[in-house]
Design an enzyme around this catalytic site. Sequence first.
Site, PDB file in Angstrom:
ATOM      1  N   HIS A 115     -15.669  -4.900  10.350  1.00 41.75           N
ATOM      2  CA  HIS A 115     -14.224  -4.713  10.586  1.00 41.75           C
ATOM      3  C   HIS A 115     -13.926  -3.379  11.262  1.00 41.75           C
ATOM      4  O   HIS A 115     -14.559  -2.367  10.991  1.00 41.75           O
ATOM      5  CB  HIS A 115     -13.420  -4.889   9.302  1.00 41.75           C
ATOM      6  CG  HIS A 115     -13.593  -3.822   8.265  1.00 41.75           C
ATOM      7  ND1 HIS A 115     -12.820  -2.683   8.218  1.00 41.75           N
ATOM      8  CD2 HIS A 115     -14.450  -3.723   7.213  1.00 41.75           C
ATOM      9  CE1 HIS A 115     -13.181  -1.940   7.180  1.00 41.75           C
ATOM     10  NE2 HIS A 115     -14.180  -2.543   6.560  1.00 41.75           N
ATOM     11  N   ASP A 145     -16.271   3.536   6.399  1.00 39.66           N
ATOM     12  CA  ASP A 145     -15.585   2.237   6.225  1.00 39.66           C
ATOM     13  C   ASP A 145     -14.539   2.039   7.321  1.00 39.66           C
ATOM     14  O   ASP A 145     -13.408   2.409   7.150  1.00 39.66           O
ATOM     15  CB  ASP A 145     -14.950   2.207   4.838  1.00 39.66           C
ATOM     16  CG  ASP A 145     -14.444   0.835   4.455  1.00 39.66           C
ATOM     17  OD1 ASP A 145     -14.719  -0.139   5.175  1.00 39.66           O
ATOM     18  OD2 ASP A 145     -13.748   0.730   3.427  1.00 39.66           O
ATOM     19  N   GLU A 147      -9.114  -6.379   8.014  1.00 36.18           N
ATOM     20  CA  GLU A 147      -9.978  -6.712   6.862  1.00 36.18           C
ATOM     21  C   GLU A 147      -9.437  -6.101   5.577  1.00 36.18           C
ATOM     22  O   GLU A 147      -9.459  -6.713   4.515  1.00 36.18           O
ATOM     23  CB  GLU A 147     -11.409  -6.204   7.126  1.00 36.18           C
ATOM     24  CG  GLU A 147     -12.427  -6.596   6.054  1.00 36.18           C
ATOM     25  CD  GLU A 147     -12.586  -5.580   4.935  1.00 36.18           C
ATOM     26  OE1 GLU A 147     -13.292  -5.873   3.956  1.00 36.18           O
ATOM     27  OE2 GLU A 147     -11.976  -4.477   5.006  1.00 36.18           O
ATOM     28  N   GLU A 148      -8.964  -4.856   5.704  1.00 33.02           N
ATOM     29  CA  GLU A 148      -8.579  -4.077   4.520  1.00 33.02           C
ATOM     30  C   GLU A 148      -7.348  -4.622   3.812  1.00 33.02           C
ATOM     31  O   GLU A 148      -6.978  -4.136   2.751  1.00 33.02           O
ATOM     32  CB  GLU A 148      -8.317  -2.609   4.927  1.00 33.02           C
ATOM     33  CG  GLU A 148      -9.521  -1.895   5.535  1.00 33.02           C
ATOM     34  CD  GLU A 148     -10.561  -1.478   4.499  1.00 33.02           C
ATOM     35  OE1 GLU A 148     -10.483  -1.945   3.342  1.00 33.02           O
ATOM     36  OE2 GLU A 148     -11.444  -0.692   4.854  1.00 33.02           O
ATOM     37  N   ASP A 204     -20.631  -3.680   7.013  1.00 28.89           N
ATOM     38  CA  ASP A 204     -19.463  -2.961   6.516  1.00 28.89           C
ATOM     39  C   ASP A 204     -19.969  -1.831   5.621  1.00 28.89           C
ATOM     40  O   ASP A 204     -20.356  -2.070   4.487  1.00 28.89           O
ATOM     41  CB  ASP A 204     -18.554  -3.925   5.735  1.00 28.89           C
ATOM     42  CG  ASP A 204     -17.279  -3.246   5.253  1.00 28.89           C
ATOM     43  OD1 ASP A 204     -17.093  -2.045   5.535  1.00 28.89           O
ATOM     44  OD2 ASP A 204     -16.469  -3.932   4.592  1.00 28.89           O
ATOM     45  N   HIS A 223     -11.365   4.789   1.958  1.00 27.53           N
ATOM     46  CA  HIS A 223      -9.920   4.549   1.787  1.00 27.53           C
ATOM     47  C   HIS A 223      -9.144   5.838   1.509  1.00 27.53           C
ATOM     48  O   HIS A 223      -8.037   5.789   0.984  1.00 27.53           O
ATOM     49  CB  HIS A 223      -9.638   3.528   0.678  1.00 27.53           C
ATOM     50  CG  HIS A 223     -10.318   2.205   0.897  1.00 27.53           C
ATOM     51  ND1 HIS A 223     -10.329   1.185  -0.026  1.00 27.53           N
ATOM     52  CD2 HIS A 223     -11.015   1.719   1.957  1.00 27.53           C
ATOM     53  CE1 HIS A 223     -11.003   0.152   0.444  1.00 27.53           C
ATOM     54  NE2 HIS A 223     -11.440   0.457   1.648  1.00 27.53           N
TER      55      HIS A 223
HETATM   56  N1  BES Z   1     -15.909  -1.848   2.758  1.00 27.05           N
HETATM   57  C1  BES Z   1     -15.056  -2.326   1.742  1.00 27.05           C
HETATM   58  C2  BES Z   1     -15.762  -3.200   0.747  1.00 27.05           C
HETATM   59  C3  BES Z   1     -16.755  -2.542  -0.146  1.00 27.05           C
HETATM   60  C4  BES Z   1     -16.454  -1.343  -0.783  1.00 27.05           C
HETATM   61  C5  BES Z   1     -17.931  -3.175  -0.406  1.00 27.05           C
HETATM   62  C6  BES Z   1     -17.398  -0.776  -1.623  1.00 27.05           C
HETATM   63  C7  BES Z   1     -18.856  -2.635  -1.265  1.00 27.05           C
HETATM   64  C8  BES Z   1     -18.580  -1.416  -1.872  1.00 27.05           C
HETATM   65  C9  BES Z   1     -13.944  -3.172   2.345  1.00 27.05           C
HETATM   66  O1  BES Z   1     -13.495  -2.685   3.559  1.00 27.05           O
HETATM   67  C10 BES Z   1     -12.788  -3.155   1.391  1.00 27.05           C
HETATM   68  O2  BES Z   1     -12.286  -2.147   1.077  1.00 27.05           O
HETATM   69  N2  BES Z   1     -12.407  -4.300   0.916  1.00 27.05           N
HETATM   70  C11 BES Z   1     -11.315  -4.418   0.007  1.00 27.05           C
HETATM   71  C12 BES Z   1     -11.044  -5.863  -0.225  1.00 27.05           C
HETATM   72  C13 BES Z   1     -10.138  -6.436   0.793  1.00 27.05           C
HETATM   73  C14 BES Z   1     -10.363  -7.888   0.881  1.00 27.05           C
HETATM   74  C15 BES Z   1      -8.685  -6.151   0.484  1.00 27.05           C
HETATM   75  C16 BES Z   1     -11.646  -3.784  -1.327  1.00 27.05           C
HETATM   76  O3  BES Z   1     -12.820  -3.666  -1.682  1.00 27.05           O
HETATM   77  O4  BES Z   1     -10.702  -3.397  -2.024  1.00 27.05           O
HETATM   78 ZN    ZN Z   2     -14.965  -1.994   4.731  1.00 29.23          ZN
END
Ligand code: BES
Ligand code: ZN
Length: 373
Positions: free
Chosen positions: A183, A204, A238-239, A266, A342
Amino acid sequence: MRGSLIAFASVFISGIVFAAGEMDEFRLIDRGDGSPPRMMRLRDAFSFSKTAHEAGRCAGFMDLTGQPTFTSPAPFAVESFKLNLEDRPLTQGLYLDSSLPLIDASRVSDTVKELSANRNRYYRSEYGVQAAKWIAERFKGLSRNRNDVKVELFSHSFEQPSVIASIAGQGPHRNEIVVIGGHEDSINQSAFGSREMHAPGADDNASGVATVLEVFRVILESGFKPDRTLMFMTYAGEEVGLLGSQDIANRFRKEGKSVVAVMQLDMTGFPGAGNQVVFMTDNVSPELTKFSQKLMDTYVRVRWGTDRCGYACSDHASWNRAGYSAVMPFEATMSTDNKDIHTTRDLIGKLDFNHGLAFMKLGLAFMSELSME
Ligand code: BES
Ligand code: ZN
């Protein structure tokens, strides 16, 4: 019309520009915790995942609004595109001997520097749109004078487009597709809804995008001519619930596109403790994961392990839900990954591009091995 006008109107609250409507919109949210998807405000979906993250648990959500629901297992043609990975011999050893040394981790570092210098890459901000266009220009710059390459913006219901670069296959199965992607958007979880948020998103996921660009560059520079069609994707939104990748995967499925394998990158830059590459075991194809582990042992030769996200944590889940085979190699175990994502602190200084090199090599091995019929 009125609704969309409200959704697009911005108001100025305590020094931050908020997109007024979007956080209060009711969306169909799947929290991935076994409970059925339900309508809730986007704001509440975010606080669910933020509260969980702050409590040291991981949780996220998939925004299913407007997406089709599929019966499982996938009916129709998609099933017949599954490769027999168990018995598949590795044939690209010679090619990889000469092309793996072309990988240049300093280019990946430069790309991460540029991408994370944007104020944010938020899915509804002008910065996010500009970042997507910048990525598309990079793909174009790397493929000048190649008439077998196409670079497209894939638009969504929000401002930021996804980017898809394709190298046309040359074999009889050129309609079959191998995908590598990650993403392009970023977010600051303390400033949801603000289009002016600071969200450098170096790990990220500038790291994944930069890795995808480097694999693309090396494939072209080495003169590799794939049998199957290769696609390099950077996903928007994606976020906020895997929006871009769901639009793409669901459209591909609707059109009966035969995607044989998808690698999701990712977060590839932060070295956690222990294994260098950690394969997520949920929302993925176990066969493709096993095949990728074989690529690690044969070509990459760094230690790997496994872990679980525990929820639909990234775009591989969109492909998986649409019935396609996906794999997600990740930078660390969940407990030792980069805790600054984040936030304004997700900066390049925390990353190690020697660690990231394993993902560049794995990506190149994956694209070359799976593209040959
Ligand atoms: N890169 C993260 C996912 C992640 C974080 C995987 C830490 C493994 C370890 C991704 O960009 C993310 O933040 N995803 C969101 C979910 C999304 C569907 C709203 C999350 O993890 O809160
Ligand atoms: Zn991510």
